[in-house]
Design a protein around this motif. Sequence first.
Motif, PDB file in Angstrom:
ATOM      1  N   HIS A  62       0.845  -1.201   0.000  1.00  0.00           N
ATOM      2  CA  HIS A  62       0.000   0.000   0.000  1.00  0.00           C
ATOM      3  C   HIS A  62       0.877   1.246   0.000  1.00  0.00           C
ATOM      4  O   HIS A  62       2.011   1.215   0.473  1.00  0.00           O
ATOM      5  CB  HIS A  62      -0.913  -0.007   1.236  1.00  0.00           C
ATOM      6  CG  HIS A  62      -2.187   0.769   1.045  1.00  0.00           C
ATOM      7  ND1 HIS A  62      -2.245   2.133   1.129  1.00  0.00           N
ATOM      8  CD2 HIS A  62      -3.451   0.343   0.759  1.00  0.00           C
ATOM      9  CE1 HIS A  62      -3.502   2.521   0.910  1.00  0.00           C
ATOM     10  NE2 HIS A  62      -4.257   1.464   0.675  1.00  0.00           N
ATOM     11  N   ILE A  63       0.352   2.337  -0.548  1.00  0.00           N
ATOM     12  CA  ILE A  63       1.028   3.633  -0.444  1.00  0.00           C
ATOM     13  C   ILE A  63       1.000   4.061   1.023  1.00  0.00           C
ATOM     14  O   ILE A  63       0.013   3.823   1.717  1.00  0.00           O
ATOM     15  CB  ILE A  63       0.338   4.669  -1.357  1.00  0.00           C
ATOM     16  CG1 ILE A  63       1.009   6.042  -1.241  1.00  0.00           C
ATOM     17  CG2 ILE A  63      -1.168   4.786  -1.045  1.00  0.00           C
ATOM     18  CD1 ILE A  63       0.466   7.054  -2.263  1.00  0.00           C
ATOM     19  N   GLU A  64       2.106   4.659   1.502  1.00  0.00           N
ATOM     20  CA  GLU A  64       2.190   4.998   2.927  1.00  0.00           C
ATOM     21  C   GLU A  64       1.067   5.922   3.371  1.00  0.00           C
ATOM     22  O   GLU A  64       0.548   5.799   4.466  1.00  0.00           O
ATOM     23  CB  GLU A  64       3.543   5.668   3.246  1.00  0.00           C
ATOM     24  CG  GLU A  64       3.678   6.038   4.733  1.00  0.00           C
ATOM     25  CD  GLU A  64       4.863   6.933   5.045  1.00  0.00           C
ATOM     26  OE1 GLU A  64       5.693   7.158   4.156  1.00  0.00           O
ATOM     27  OE2 GLU A  64       4.927   7.417   6.184  1.00  0.00           O
ATOM     28  N   GLN A  65       0.672   6.873   2.512  1.00  0.00           N
ATOM     29  CA  GLN A  65      -0.332   7.889   2.874  1.00  0.00           C
ATOM     30  C   GLN A  65       0.181   8.813   3.969  1.00  0.00           C
ATOM     31  O   GLN A  65      -0.621   9.458   4.661  1.00  0.00           O
ATOM     32  CB  GLN A  65      -1.654   7.239   3.297  1.00  0.00           C
ATOM     33  CG  GLN A  65      -2.190   6.261   2.255  1.00  0.00           C
ATOM     34  CD  GLN A  65      -3.548   5.719   2.608  1.00  0.00           C
ATOM     35  OE1 GLN A  65      -3.666   4.882   3.503  1.00  0.00           O
ATOM     36  NE2 GLN A  65      -4.586   6.186   1.932  1.00  0.00           N
ATOM     37  N   GLY A  66       1.486   8.857   4.117  1.00  0.00           N
ATOM     38  CA  GLY A  66       2.120   9.759   5.077  1.00  0.00           C
ATOM     39  C   GLY A  66       3.488  10.126   4.502  1.00  0.00           C
ATOM     40  O   GLY A  66       3.913   9.557   3.490  1.00  0.00           O
ATOM     41  N   PRO A  67       4.195  11.045   5.137  1.00  0.00           N
ATOM     42  CA  PRO A  67       5.424  11.590   4.539  1.00  0.00           C
ATOM     43  C   PRO A  67       6.738  10.936   4.992  1.00  0.00           C
ATOM     44  O   PRO A  67       7.796  11.266   4.468  1.00  0.00           O
ATOM     45  CB  PRO A  67       5.397  13.039   5.016  1.00  0.00           C
ATOM     46  CG  PRO A  67       4.751  12.955   6.358  1.00  0.00           C
ATOM     47  CD  PRO A  67       3.788  11.788   6.325  1.00  0.00           C
ATOM     48  N   SER A  68       6.686   9.974   5.937  1.00  0.00           N
ATOM     49  CA  SER A  68       7.951   9.615   6.620  1.00  0.00           C
ATOM     50  C   SER A  68       8.948   8.899   5.704  1.00  0.00           C
ATOM     51  O   SER A  68      10.131   9.215   5.712  1.00  0.00           O
ATOM     52  CB  SER A  68       7.652   8.775   7.869  1.00  0.00           C
ATOM     53  OG  SER A  68       7.279   7.477   7.502  1.00  0.00           O
ATOM     54  N   LEU A  69       8.496   7.948   4.882  1.00  0.00           N
ATOM     55  CA  LEU A  69       9.456   7.242   4.002  1.00  0.00           C
ATOM     56  C   LEU A  69      10.118   8.226   3.050  1.00  0.00           C
ATOM     57  O   LEU A  69      11.339   8.201   2.853  1.00  0.00           O
ATOM     58  CB  LEU A  69       8.744   6.141   3.218  1.00  0.00           C
ATOM     59  CG  LEU A  69       8.287   4.923   4.014  1.00  0.00           C
ATOM     60  CD1 LEU A  69       7.452   3.986   3.147  1.00  0.00           C
ATOM     61  CD2 LEU A  69       9.484   4.170   4.595  1.00  0.00           C
ATOM     62  N   GLU A  70       9.310   9.116   2.459  1.00  0.00           N
ATOM     63  CA  GLU A  70       9.875  10.087   1.510  1.00  0.00           C
ATOM     64  C   GLU A  70      10.894  10.981   2.208  1.00  0.00           C
ATOM     65  O   GLU A  70      11.996  11.204   1.699  1.00  0.00           O
ATOM     66  CB  GLU A  70       8.764  10.930   0.897  1.00  0.00           C
ATOM     67  CG  GLU A  70       9.255  11.958  -0.112  1.00  0.00           C
ATOM     68  CD  GLU A  70       8.143  12.899  -0.576  1.00  0.00           C
ATOM     69  OE1 GLU A  70       7.471  13.513   0.282  1.00  0.00           O
ATOM     70  OE2 GLU A  70       7.958  13.009  -1.799  1.00  0.00           O
ATOM     71  N   ARG A  71      10.556  11.430   3.416  1.00  0.00           N
ATOM     72  CA  ARG A  71      11.457  12.348   4.131  1.00  0.00           C
ATOM     73  C   ARG A  71      12.780  11.675   4.462  1.00  0.00           C
ATOM     74  O   ARG A  71      13.844  12.290   4.388  1.00  0.00           O
ATOM     75  CB  ARG A  71      10.791  12.846   5.410  1.00  0.00           C
ATOM     76  CG  ARG A  71       9.889  14.050   5.197  1.00  0.00           C
ATOM     77  CD  ARG A  71       8.919  14.208   6.342  1.00  0.00           C
ATOM     78  NE  ARG A  71       9.550  14.610   7.582  1.00  0.00           N
ATOM     79  CZ  ARG A  71       9.042  14.375   8.804  1.00  0.00           C
ATOM     80  NH1 ARG A  71       7.916  13.687   8.910  1.00  0.00           N
ATOM     81  NH2 ARG A  71       9.646  14.798   9.873  1.00  0.00           N
ATOM     82  N   GLU A  72      12.711  10.364   4.829  1.00  0.00           N
ATOM     83  CA  GLU A  72      13.948   9.658   5.201  1.00  0.00           C
ATOM     84  C   GLU A  72      14.576   8.978   4.003  1.00  0.00           C
ATOM     85  O   GLU A  72      15.574   8.265   4.130  1.00  0.00           O
ATOM     86  CB  GLU A  72      13.642   8.659   6.322  1.00  0.00           C
ATOM     87  CG  GLU A  72      13.070   9.327   7.566  1.00  0.00           C
ATOM     88  CD  GLU A  72      12.599   8.294   8.594  1.00  0.00           C
ATOM     89  OE1 GLU A  72      13.324   7.312   8.822  1.00  0.00           O
ATOM     90  OE2 GLU A  72      11.479   8.468   9.126  1.00  0.00           O
TER      91      GLU A  72
END
Lengths: 416, 416
Positions: free
Chosen positions: A194-204
């Motif tokens: 599933h798509i994370e639907q939050g920003p944490s993976l992209e930010r890290e």
Amino acid sequence: MTSRTTVDGKRLLKRLDDFAKIGGTPAGGVNRQALSVEDRGSRRLLAELALARGFRVFQDPMANLFIRREGLFPQRPPFVIGSHLDSQPTGGRFDGALGTLAAFEVMESLEDAGIETDFPLEVVAWTNEEGSRFAPGTMGSMAFAAGAIPEAWSDLRGRDGALFVDELEATLKALPEAEMRPLGFPITGYLELHIEQGPSLERENIPVGIVYGIQGTRWLEVRIDGQAAHAGTTALEFRRDPMAAAVTALEPLYRSAMPGDPRARFTVGRFAVEPGSVNSIPGSVTFTVDLRHPETNAIDDLEERVRQACDNASKANGCQSTTRQIFDMPPALFSDDLLTCLDRAAASLGLKTKRMLSGAFHDALFVSRVAPAAMIFVPCRDGLSHNEAEYVEPAHSIEGARMLLAATLEAFAASA
Amino acid sequence: MTSRTTVDGKRLLKRLDDFAKIGGTPAGGVNRQALSVEDRGSRRLLAELALARGFRVFQDPMANLFIRREGLFPQRPPFVIGSHLDSQPTGGRFDGALGTLAAFEVMESLEDAGIETDFPLEVVAWTNEEGSRFAPGTMGSMAFAAGAIPEAWSDLRGRDGALFVDELEATLKALPEAEMRPLGFPITGYLELHIEQGPSLERENIPVGIVYGIQGTRWLEVRIDGQAAHAGTTALEFRRDPMAAAVTALEPLYRSAMPGDPRARFTVGRFAVEPGSVNSIPGSVTFTVDLRHPETNAIDDLEERVRQACDNASKANGCQSTTRQIFDMPPALFSDDLLTCLDRAAASLGLKTKRMLSGAFHDALFVSRVAPAAMIFVPCRDGLSHNEAEYVEPAHSIEGARMLLAATLEAFAASA
């Protein structure tokens, strides 16, 4: 053998484009709400792709859609991978569709490579994960885990006034090619991308999240009754204004709930006013509150604060408030065995990962109550989801599908 | 001669009952919104009653309905009495209907008594006074006073999506018996009887209010744009929540606007959230603000405070707000000559009265810009209006009609 097998990235991206056209919006998102004509269209396309590959297609009484590839021992419970095809009214093209189409890509890749598995593999598209047309969400996996359709849904109506059971029947009838099967059956395990639907993976800058659990979610519906009256003639001492009560109750909650606890989520997503005339003091207002937290007692505490605030503000404004739970999902922890399979898969692919908790709820949550389950997240641009601008980098979609394939083969190996 | 003439109270009460059935609601109110099928039905009934008495029936391009009883000098401008027949979605049976039917009762009483007036008397039912289906309100009297239909209304749509000009044309066509006449013409004067829609007459036990003016009304529409996002995954620092901004802006206004000035009125009657999903942070919210005050500069001040609060709260929540006026009606003062006629009428009937300002706006406000005008109020139970429970004591309805008859004869005498 595992290492030689991989997914067809081009084919997966093409599929994502094809499905995004079904209910596609001018802004580039999708409006494919549960059991709608668009939802039926996406189910049909997936079923036709499956039948063209010689896979069997099933649906259960909840219209959960299953695609089956036989294994060496057909009588053994299948290993299941998938997600959902329904969307929010102004949703993105990856929420649900990515996990469902990546699962189908995994099944096709195994077929392409002629890999025979010990037991059957099934791809699933669960019914009404979003809950935006018919509340609550995750109806399909909820009923699957319960083995029955809750009595209460028999007279449930959608926001468009449609009767749930009518739309369910029409959806089942729209796919006569699918074989009917009973609701709920033993499965060996379940994996969902599933798509994370939050920003944490992209930010890290991490391509893959290994999800070890899901925070709890509770939905409240608050109704405040006052008295409709003329806006121009009714002095303050004669007003029983439910709008004033709602605003007075919500303002301190917005100020305290999330700033007070970074793990808490507080959202008012629906707000309706009756009669809704510019020059009338409302007679009643109704709104929803979406509460989330990794810990159940913190959710209980938030609910109590909402009830108190609404009761007090209503009394202060000569109104009456009633607050009821319309949905409640406790936090869940996923299967250690499957998490280990995900770690091995990531290692074999050389992908950097991070263990994380899901902020959104997913069908995997209900499946995890009847079988080992786990999830894979891929990065979500700007953390934006439930939004037409939702976006996943093509490379991340493909890496997610590769993770799903590798982890599925690890799971087959582990259960051999 | 005046003293020998009176109204038929039984007939008036029967008429009120008959008209309350057109668009009548189970709760005892009426839903007879402007230019609706129900509105057309009430216009038809009034026109048929008029034709049966031998009165001529006219309508102008705004569907304002006129009933004419000739005078000794037909070429002199008519004296006009009346109100409106349209209602709120969940409105009462007296708001508008009482003034229109009492005016017709006055005309019938003169006919019954064979009283010939020096110049013509006309009963009017103005189009769309309420403004609940098509905003703004008092469209009919506004266009009558302007002598033209504003350009802007050509693409105006109702809350039900209907095009104003289509519904207007259908309403005109629904009454072919009515003779067409141009919009706007000279009139000698205008009197309107109306339910107070406030509690003061009832509280002071005074049967008749003599209305010397109307407080100003201004409608604002505020739209706050944020960013739709997932309720469960979006942490506070990533939220641009227009619902949070709206609540933050409105809370201090509810706390200060009316408590700070007893003559001020502050009402939020409409509030819409998009996309309106339980588990989505809204992308935008739109709401209306109804501001009233006897002094224009106080209304200007209130508007500025609304704009400031919405701008500041929007900025603080990463949103953008736009506030626009959708309706503006300055305060008005009525004709001293007609107020004198009302005082004389009350004295001749031995009715206790009080001079008062209207909190609601009325068609008389626009008519007062082109001719002498004034209003009569009767007590409203519990001050409740724009509510299905709205109620006027039968005795008060009859006394109001007697006041209207006596004052009309005073006005004829004064203009003789």
